[in-house]
Design a protein around this motif. Structure first.
Motif, short mmCIF file in Angstrom:
data_model
loop_
_atom_site.label_atom_id
_atom_site.label_comp_id
_atom_site.label_asym_id
_atom_site.label_seq_id
_atom_site.Cartn_x
_atom_site.Cartn_y
_atom_site.Cartn_z
N ILE A 165 0.84 -1.20 0.00
CA ILE A 165 0.00 0.00 0.00
C ILE A 165 0.87 1.25 0.00
O ILE A 165 0.59 2.23 -0.70
CB ILE A 165 -0.94 -0.01 1.22
N TYR A 166 1.96 1.23 0.78
CA TYR A 166 2.86 2.39 0.87
C TYR A 166 3.49 2.68 -0.49
O TYR A 166 3.54 3.83 -0.94
CB TYR A 166 3.94 2.10 1.91
N ILE A 167 3.96 1.64 -1.17
CA ILE A 167 4.61 1.82 -2.47
C ILE A 167 3.58 2.23 -3.53
O ILE A 167 3.85 3.09 -4.39
CB ILE A 167 5.35 0.54 -2.88
N ASN A 168 2.38 1.64 -3.48
CA ASN A 168 1.33 2.05 -4.41
C ASN A 168 0.95 3.51 -4.20
O ASN A 168 0.66 4.24 -5.16
CB ASN A 168 0.09 1.17 -4.25
N ALA A 169 0.95 3.96 -2.93
CA ALA A 169 0.64 5.36 -2.65
C ALA A 169 1.71 6.27 -3.23
O ALA A 169 1.40 7.38 -3.69
CB ALA A 169 0.52 5.57 -1.14
N ASP A 214 3.40 5.61 -6.03
CA ASP A 214 3.09 5.62 -7.46
C ASP A 214 1.89 6.51 -7.77
O ASP A 214 1.81 7.13 -8.84
CB ASP A 214 2.83 4.20 -7.96
N GLN A 215 0.93 6.55 -6.84
CA GLN A 215 -0.29 7.34 -7.05
C GLN A 215 -0.14 8.79 -6.57
O GLN A 215 -1.10 9.56 -6.64
CB GLN A 215 -1.45 6.68 -6.30
N ASN A 245 -0.01 9.82 -3.59
CA ASN A 245 -1.03 9.95 -2.54
C ASN A 245 -0.34 10.07 -1.19
O ASN A 245 -0.12 9.09 -0.48
CB ASN A 245 -1.96 8.73 -2.56
N ALA A 246 0.04 11.30 -0.83
CA ALA A 246 0.76 11.53 0.41
C ALA A 246 -0.10 11.20 1.63
O ALA A 246 0.41 10.71 2.64
CB ALA A 246 1.24 12.98 0.48
N LYS A 247 -1.41 11.47 1.55
CA LYS A 247 -2.30 11.20 2.70
C LYS A 247 -2.31 9.72 3.03
O LYS A 247 -2.29 9.33 4.20
CB LYS A 247 -3.71 11.70 2.40
N LEU A 248 -2.35 8.88 2.01
CA LEU A 248 -2.37 7.44 2.25
C LEU A 248 -1.03 6.98 2.82
O LEU A 248 -0.99 6.12 3.71
CB LEU A 248 -2.70 6.69 0.97
N MET A 249 0.09 7.53 2.31
CA MET A 249 1.39 7.19 2.87
C MET A 249 1.43 7.52 4.36
O MET A 249 1.85 6.70 5.19
CB MET A 249 2.50 7.94 2.14
N ASN A 250 0.99 8.72 4.70
CA ASN A 250 1.00 9.14 6.10
C ASN A 250 0.04 8.31 6.94
O ASN A 250 0.29 8.04 8.11
CB ASN A 250 0.67 10.63 6.21
N GLY A 251 -1.08 7.90 6.33
CA GLY A 251 -2.03 7.05 7.04
C GLY A 251 -1.45 5.70 7.39
O GLY A 251 -1.67 5.18 8.50
N ILE A 252 -0.71 5.10 6.45
CA ILE A 252 -0.07 3.81 6.72
C ILE A 252 0.94 3.94 7.85
O ILE A 252 1.02 3.09 8.74
CB ILE A 252 0.61 3.28 5.44
N ILE A 253 1.73 5.02 7.82
CA ILE A 253 2.70 5.24 8.90
C ILE A 253 1.98 5.38 10.24
O ILE A 253 2.36 4.76 11.24
CB ILE A 253 3.55 6.49 8.61
#
Length: 626
Positions: free
Chosen positions: A463-467, A469-470, A472-480
């Protein structure tokens, strides 16, 4: 103890109980005196009858020599032999549940046949093999021993696994969970090695930019890491002369650094050198490297003073932190990655994961030494560390971001600008193995206050790597954020009897995130009617105006019954089932829902009881502020 009642009652045999300290008759002398005498026991005579009449001697250990001692010893020896041969290889681990210290004592109780020889005891912390110190060994008997180890743990909830191997390949393992509240400020240990000159190799083998590249990397971390690590940064070597870069000097340097690294620290090994393949194995070349061709053999040479892939792998795996990375800017460096992958997949101790490797080229490729005054790979690496790899705009370049950046951009730079085929190789593949995310450089010179290294599951890494590619900083931060919460007890759990749309909305107005548990039956991924009602309340809250912008992680969990791989798949099916019901049955926008299978890694309760296991068979609905 062995006790065959039929044989004993036949009168042909007498039962003997065998203990670790010897062998004894299997009956109580006082209670079974008459029965024993009637059977003609080897261990009784009239002396016992007289002694047992004295009440003062009741319960005492009585000794007599008036029986066939040789026969007793023979029978005892047979009993002991049977016990030894039937003893199963097993391990028990005792650790604290919680600690405020960086190191803990781990006590192991091992049982095994006397003929079985122990070969290795390896600890894994959060799926990563890690070095430990053996403090003591105490033999309790011929079949059992106690061992005490000193083991370092990073901050947060840790899964500790110990695997014990015999010299014949037999293996046992067990696990425990330990919460470490020791929140240290990590130090960065950087070993940066660059070698241009090789006195024992042909003139054409001399490099141009390797020393410059080592200084380049060193200076990036000195500049970009100053605010992160403050005075907790150790960079070696400080010079790159011939004497600094011999095999003996490098070995000594890494051993010294290894002794300084602590469980919460970060370790980086950077090498700019030659890499070569010999007899299918990878070597990187220190300054005193020598080789000579073997007569009548193709692609085979006699190697002196080379660092073989086995030795490099051992160095990496034995650095006593789970936050470690090797960066290899050499030709054929991908061979080292391939070797580690092969070793991890075929090693009898299991998959020793937890080593991050960035290599400049595939095993079939050369690494370009001349590009903008650097090696091509190191130039791209520097661009990423200096800011281009900060995909989520948080002012930090982390270990996964830089791996993604070099993997994408070395290929582009080599082909579009140099018409040269070179591809960076990253190990482990983040979507197939657990991966470590930890801070490397900071872009803006402001105070750094929050270390939050993560151990991502393969699904989280995906999910982090797909974010990335997309974009999508919000999703990266959400995973963290979602992963970080597992280190502590900061999440607010809404109790079952209070789950309603209003309560969920009210809780999120007070807390950054809330947790709601959906429970499952053993080995099932179907949602019961009572749990469906919870999901209906969750859906109503998520569709309300106050929560319309919230992100939602749907985490599947299991108990520890069964194999870990099966439980990982089961937990993903549970998460998918909840996600589908929220979106299909209750109309929540599917784009807001991220399903994560976490397996058995994050228990909510002990797995040692039925009640605890029932609490662990759950899906955790984690709502957070995007």
């Amino acid at each position: 103890p062995y006790n065959d009642t039929a044989l004993v009652e036949s009168g042909d045999y007498e039962a003997i109980e065998v203990y670790q300290d010897g062998a004894h008759p299997s009956y109580d002398l006082a209670a079974d005196l008459l029965t024993a005498k009637s059977k003609g026991s080897l261990f009784l005579d009239d002396t016992f009858s007289d002694l047992l009449k004295n009440p003062a001697l009741q319960g005492k250990i009585l000794y007599t020599t008036d029986f066939d001692e040789q026969k007793f010893l023979e029978i005892a020896a047979l009993g002991i032999k049977w016990v030894e041969e039937s003893t199963e290889f097993s391990v028990k681990m005792s650790v604290v549940d919680e600690t405020v210290l960086e190191y803990i004592d781990v006590n192991l109780e091992l049982q095994h046949r006397p003929t079985l020889k122990l070969d290795k005891v390896i600890f894994f912390v959060n799926e990563s093999a890690i070095a430990s110190d053996l403090d003591s060994v105490k033999m309790l008997s011929r079949i059992s021993e106690q061992r005490k180890y000193r083991l370092g743990l990073p901050y947060g909830k840790n899964k500790v696994v110990v695997k014990v191997m015999s010299d014949t390949g037999e293996q046992v393992e067990t696990e425990a969970f330990v919460l470490s509240r020791y929140k240290a400020k990590p130090a960065l240990h950087l070993v940066a090695i660059g070698i241009n000159e090789y006195p024992y190799m042909p003139p054409s083998s001399q490099l141009v930019n390797a020393v410059n590249d080592a200084d380049f990397v060193k200076n990036i971390f000195k500049e970009r890491g100053e605010k992160i690590f403050s005075d907790h940064m150790v960079i070696e070597p400080y010079s790159l002369s011939f004497s600094d870069t011999t095999k003996e000097s490098i070995e000594g340097l890494i051993e010294r650094i290894k002794g300084k690294v602590k469980p919460n620290d970060y370790f980086l090994l950077y090498v700019a050198s030659h890499g070569l393949i010999n007899d299918g194995g990878y070597y990187f070349t220190p300054s005193d490297f020598k080789y000579s061709l073997e007569p009548n053999k193709i692609n085979s040479a006699i190697i002196e003073n080379g660092f073989g892939d086995d030795q490099i792998s051992d160095y990496l795996i034995n650095i006593p932190t789970i936050f470690r990375m090797a960066i290899l800017d050499t030709c054929h460096a991908g061979k080292e990655v391939e070797h580690i992958k092969e070793r991890l997949s075929t090693a009898s101790i299991g998959k020793e994961n937890g080593v991050s490797v960035l290599s400049a080229a595939k095993s079939t490729q050369l690494a370009l030494d001349g590009y903008e005054g650097h090696g091509l790979f190191t130039y791209v690496l520097g661009q990423g560390l200096n800011g281009l790899a900060d995909y989520n705009g948080d002012n930090i370049v982390d270990s996964i971001e830089i791996a993604k950046y070099v993997q994408d951009n070395v290929t582009v730079a080599s082909r579009s600008k140099m018409q040269f085929e070179q591809d960076a190789v990253v190990m482990p593949n983040p979507v197939n193995h657990y991966s470590r995310r930890f801070e490397l450089t900071q872009l803006k010179p402001k105070a750094f206050t929050n270390f939050q290294p993560n151990i991502f599951t393969p699904r989280e890494s995906e999910i982090y790597i797909n974010a990335i590619d997309q974009n999508n900083a919000k999703l990266m931060n959400g995973i963290i954020m979602n992963n970080t919460r597992h280190k502590s007890d900061e999440t607010h759990l809404i109790q079952d009897n209070k789950i309603s749309s209003e309560e969920i909305t009210k809780a999120l107005s007070r807390f950054k995130n809330v947790d709601i548990n959906i429970l499952f039956k053993s080995d099932r991924d179907q949602i019961d009617a009572s749990e469906r009602r919870k999901l209906e309340s969750i859906a109503q809250a998520l569709k309300g105006a106050e929560l319309s912008g919230k992100g939602v992680f749907i985490e599947g969990h299991t108990d520890s019954v069964g194999e870990a791989e099966y439980n990982a798949a089961l937990s993903q099916r549970r998460a998918d089932a909840v996600t589908q019901m929220l979106s299909i049955d209750f109309g929540v926008d599917a784009q807001r829902l991220i399903a994560l299978g976490m397996g058995e890694d994050y228990p909510a309760a002990t797995n040692d009881s039925p009640v605890g296991r029932s609490r662990n068979r759950r899906v955790s609905v984690f709502i957070y502020d995007q």
